[in-house]
Write an enzyme that holds these catalytic residues in place. Sequence first.
Site, PDB file in Angstrom:
ATOM      1  N   LYS A  22      32.230  50.933  34.845  1.00  0.00           N
ATOM      2  CA  LYS A  22      33.609  51.096  34.358  1.00  0.00           C
ATOM      3  C   LYS A  22      34.228  49.752  34.001  1.00  0.00           C
ATOM      4  O   LYS A  22      34.808  49.585  32.935  1.00  0.00           O
ATOM      5  CB  LYS A  22      34.457  51.750  35.450  1.00  0.00           C
ATOM      6  CG  LYS A  22      35.953  51.696  35.203  1.00  0.00           C
ATOM      7  CD  LYS A  22      36.766  52.367  36.282  1.00  0.00           C
ATOM      8  CE  LYS A  22      37.102  51.464  37.409  1.00  0.00           C
ATOM      9  NZ  LYS A  22      38.250  50.575  37.210  1.00  0.00           N
ATOM     10  N   ASN A  23      34.076  48.773  34.901  1.00  0.00           N
ATOM     11  CA  ASN A  23      34.804  47.513  34.695  1.00  0.00           C
ATOM     12  C   ASN A  23      34.167  46.613  33.654  1.00  0.00           C
ATOM     13  O   ASN A  23      34.754  45.613  33.254  1.00  0.00           O
ATOM     14  CB  ASN A  23      34.992  46.789  36.033  1.00  0.00           C
ATOM     15  CG  ASN A  23      35.994  47.540  36.893  1.00  0.00           C
ATOM     16  OD1 ASN A  23      36.728  48.398  36.406  1.00  0.00           O
ATOM     17  ND2 ASN A  23      36.009  47.257  38.175  1.00  0.00           N
ATOM     18  N   ARG A 121      49.696  43.229  41.763  1.00  0.00           N
ATOM     19  CA  ARG A 121      48.971  43.079  40.495  1.00  0.00           C
ATOM     20  C   ARG A 121      49.792  42.291  39.456  1.00  0.00           C
ATOM     21  O   ARG A 121      50.133  42.785  38.398  1.00  0.00           O
ATOM     22  CB  ARG A 121      48.555  44.434  39.922  1.00  0.00           C
ATOM     23  CG  ARG A 121      47.982  45.399  40.909  1.00  0.00           C
ATOM     24  CD  ARG A 121      46.722  44.938  41.633  1.00  0.00           C
ATOM     25  NE  ARG A 121      45.560  44.738  40.800  1.00  0.00           N
ATOM     26  CZ  ARG A 121      44.740  45.712  40.425  1.00  0.00           C
ATOM     27  NH1 ARG A 121      44.991  46.936  40.777  1.00  0.00           N
ATOM     28  NH2 ARG A 121      43.693  45.456  39.674  1.00  0.00           N
ATOM     29  N   ASP A 303      36.006  46.068  46.040  1.00  0.00           N
ATOM     30  CA  ASP A 303      35.912  47.479  45.640  1.00  0.00           C
ATOM     31  C   ASP A 303      34.983  48.274  46.549  1.00  0.00           C
ATOM     32  O   ASP A 303      34.938  49.500  46.458  1.00  0.00           O
ATOM     33  CB  ASP A 303      35.426  47.604  44.189  1.00  0.00           C
ATOM     34  CG  ASP A 303      36.459  47.055  43.225  1.00  0.00           C
ATOM     35  OD1 ASP A 303      36.122  46.838  42.049  1.00  0.00           O
ATOM     36  OD2 ASP A 303      37.604  46.818  43.655  1.00  0.00           O
ATOM     37  N   ARG A 396      39.138  58.683  37.692  1.00  0.00           N
ATOM     38  CA  ARG A 396      39.353  57.496  36.843  1.00  0.00           C
ATOM     39  C   ARG A 396      38.058  56.697  36.751  1.00  0.00           C
ATOM     40  O   ARG A 396      37.809  56.018  35.777  1.00  0.00           O
ATOM     41  CB  ARG A 396      40.420  56.591  37.467  1.00  0.00           C
ATOM     42  CG  ARG A 396      41.843  56.978  37.273  1.00  0.00           C
ATOM     43  CD  ARG A 396      42.748  55.906  37.862  1.00  0.00           C
ATOM     44  NE  ARG A 396      42.281  54.577  37.524  1.00  0.00           N
ATOM     45  CZ  ARG A 396      42.375  53.519  38.324  1.00  0.00           C
ATOM     46  NH1 ARG A 396      42.915  53.635  39.508  1.00  0.00           N
ATOM     47  NH2 ARG A 396      41.933  52.350  37.945  1.00  0.00           N
TER      48      ARG A 396
HETATM   49  C1  EPZ Z   1      39.342  43.475  38.637  1.00  0.00           C
HETATM   50  O1  EPZ Z   1      40.730  43.606  38.769  1.00  0.00           O
HETATM   51  C2  EPZ Z   1      38.799  44.888  38.764  1.00  0.00           C
HETATM   52  N1  EPZ Z   1      39.366  45.728  37.712  1.00  0.00           N
HETATM   53  C3  EPZ Z   1      39.190  45.452  40.116  1.00  0.00           C
HETATM   54  O2  EPZ Z   1      38.599  46.730  40.229  1.00  0.00           O
HETATM   55  C4  EPZ Z   1      38.632  44.562  41.212  1.00  0.00           C
HETATM   56  O3  EPZ Z   1      39.058  45.057  42.462  1.00  0.00           O
HETATM   57  C5  EPZ Z   1      39.139  43.131  41.009  1.00  0.00           C
HETATM   58  O4  EPZ Z   1      38.796  42.673  39.693  1.00  0.00           O
HETATM   59  C6  EPZ Z   1      38.526  42.163  42.019  1.00  0.00           C
HETATM   60  O5  EPZ Z   1      37.136  42.203  41.922  1.00  0.00           O
HETATM   61  C7  EPZ Z   1      38.868  45.645  36.464  1.00  0.00           C
HETATM   62  O6  EPZ Z   1      37.971  44.889  36.169  1.00  0.00           O
HETATM   63  C8  EPZ Z   1      39.493  46.573  35.444  1.00  0.00           C
HETATM   64  P1  EPZ Z   1      41.804  40.056  39.998  1.00  0.00           P
HETATM   65  P2  EPZ Z   1      41.695  42.351  38.461  1.00  0.00           P
HETATM   66  O7  EPZ Z   1      42.715  39.549  38.946  1.00  0.00           O
HETATM   67  O8  EPZ Z   1      41.048  41.468  37.467  1.00  0.00           O
HETATM   68  C9  EPZ Z   1      45.708  38.039  41.581  1.00  0.00           C
HETATM   69  C10 EPZ Z   1      38.572  49.008  40.559  1.00  0.00           C
HETATM   70  O9  EPZ Z   1      38.686  49.656  41.593  1.00  0.00           O
HETATM   71  N2  EPZ Z   1      46.266  37.841  40.238  1.00  0.00           N
HETATM   72  O10 EPZ Z   1      40.426  39.497  40.083  1.00  0.00           O
HETATM   73  O11 EPZ Z   1      43.046  42.890  38.191  1.00  0.00           O
HETATM   74  C11 EPZ Z   1      45.669  39.504  42.000  1.00  0.00           C
HETATM   75  O12 EPZ Z   1      46.929  39.928  42.438  1.00  0.00           O
HETATM   76  C12 EPZ Z   1      39.480  47.849  40.298  1.00  0.00           C
HETATM   77  O13 EPZ Z   1      37.697  49.210  39.679  1.00  0.00           O
HETATM   78  C13 EPZ Z   1      47.416  37.075  40.111  1.00  0.00           C
HETATM   79  O14 EPZ Z   1      47.958  36.581  41.090  1.00  0.00           O
HETATM   80  O15 EPZ Z   1      41.707  41.628  39.853  1.00  0.00           O
HETATM   81  C14 EPZ Z   1      44.638  39.494  43.105  1.00  0.00           C
HETATM   82  O16 EPZ Z   1      45.259  39.147  44.337  1.00  0.00           O
HETATM   83  C15 EPZ Z   1      40.545  47.730  41.359  1.00  0.00           C
HETATM   84  N3  EPZ Z   1      47.937  36.882  38.864  1.00  0.00           N
HETATM   85  C16 EPZ Z   1      43.691  38.356  42.695  1.00  0.00           C
HETATM   86  O17 EPZ Z   1      44.333  37.667  41.611  1.00  0.00           O
HETATM   87  C17 EPZ Z   1      47.353  37.388  37.740  1.00  0.00           C
HETATM   88  O18 EPZ Z   1      47.864  37.140  36.623  1.00  0.00           O
HETATM   89  C18 EPZ Z   1      42.333  38.809  42.201  1.00  0.00           C
HETATM   90  O19 EPZ Z   1      42.545  39.950  41.393  1.00  0.00           O
HETATM   91  C19 EPZ Z   1      46.184  38.189  37.891  1.00  0.00           C
HETATM   92  C20 EPZ Z   1      45.660  38.382  39.154  1.00  0.00           C
END
Ligand code: EPZ
Length: 417
Positions: A22-23, A121, A303, A396
């Site tokens: 998916k991702n 997020r 995840d 989803r």
């Molecule tokens: C990706 O989300 C995945 N989603 C998530 O999978 C996964 O849990 C996550 O990476 C971590 O591996 C997709 O790829 C669509 P991050 P993402 O930005 O990129 C902070 C699932 O279940 N952050 O790596 O949104 C954020 O709050 C989903 O398939 C900021 O602070 O996660 C988090 O604490 C859930 N500012 C940290 O970074 C920003 O602008 C890491 O999140 C962006 C992120």
Amino acid sequence: MEKYKIIGSHPLSGEIKVSGAKNAALKILAASVLSKDTCQINNIPQIEDIKRMTEILESLGAKLLWHDSTLTIDPSGITKSIPDQQLIKKLRSSIVLAGPLLARFGEVTMSHPGGCIIGKRPIDLFLSGFKALGAEIFDHGESFTLKAKKLTGAKIVLPKVSVTVTESLMMTACLAQGTTTIINSAMEPEIPALAQYLNKCGAKITGAGTPQIIIEGVDGLSAGIYELMPDRIEACSFVMMGLATGSKIKVTDCRPEHLETVLAILKNAGADLEIGPDYITTKTSYLRGTEIQTHEYPGFPTDLQAPFTVLMTQANGRSLIHETIFDGRLFYTDKLNAMGADIIMCDPHRVIVSGKTKLNGKKLESPDLRAGMALIIAGLCAEGETTIDNIYQIERGYENIVPRLRAIGAKIEKIKD
Ligand code: EPZ
């Protein structure tokens, strides 16, 4: 409303094939707007998040054609870069479209994706990255507009490792003038796979999969054929399902090399696994409580935290689960306690699980995608009947999950309320 009904305490057996990731799929769909040429993506899972993303692409004017799990996208008809905001709001990860639309059209308007149950997020790192590449940002409260007559390469240091920020900036920088360096970039396997495809289409990306990615901007990209990798999170969720139910199941068409850390932790906890080049077989195991902390790749994936926590309710002894990435990703554990688990929440990032506990069937509601899968695993372990509401959250990200689990002996069905 539809829900899942599960009758637990029946061991599973047989083989289950892993679907496309998916991702990875969501980002290659976003990347399709970088070019005017038609691209073909193979092995796409038929899941709700993909349906939402394809609806957004069609709302922009792209022509999509499905043939089984192969999707052909003709983006030449995209004439606007303001997606339907109602559609955007339905898919948090639609934020990954912002960069490619900005790079191709010089302007894009998106709704703020908003937080979700697993955490706030924020998108501050997206916006500061786009600004570094030369975009102007106009915040309209509910939505924002990015504008850039031309994008220029920049050195971008990410204060936090972010998967989608890394992917977005990598895609956007492909069409910037000059060199972009992303420092402290995420290393998930989906990222080098995306870079490899973009390079096949004329991009000049090096270092994807390491903490530093360098992108030499080019004038334009062609398009090609993209073979989606299997979903590592789905694969290991099934492995944990087999272990938790004391079953022998073979998880096929997966890439164990993408799961080295988790598989080592499972084996250290006593899991009896047979690991082949593209399969993992679970066997009845005596599991010991263990300590994990989630971590960016190649660490323990956040995840898989929820399925693992359910597994630890069936392990002997105490486990400490430390969720370091998101601030709201452990609250589902109260549902496990209602089923008979013994889980203490130390703080929003840490729980202590005491096993082995007998679980009893319960009426549940899926809080989010991955906790939803965890509740299915808990239901399969439990004595008696479990029902799970809000199954959209599960659908989803897990393709045809009911027929696939029934095929390995799970007593699960989708019923109308
Ligand atoms: C990706 O989300 C995945 N989603 C998530 O999978 C996964 O849990 C996550 O990476 C971590 O591996 C997709 O790829 C669509 P991050 P993402 O930005 O990129 C902070 C699932 O279940 N952050 O790596 O949104 C954020 O709050 C989903 O398939 C900021 O602070 O996660 C988090 O604490 C859930 N500012 C940290 O970074 C920003 O602008 C890491 O999140 C962006 C992120």
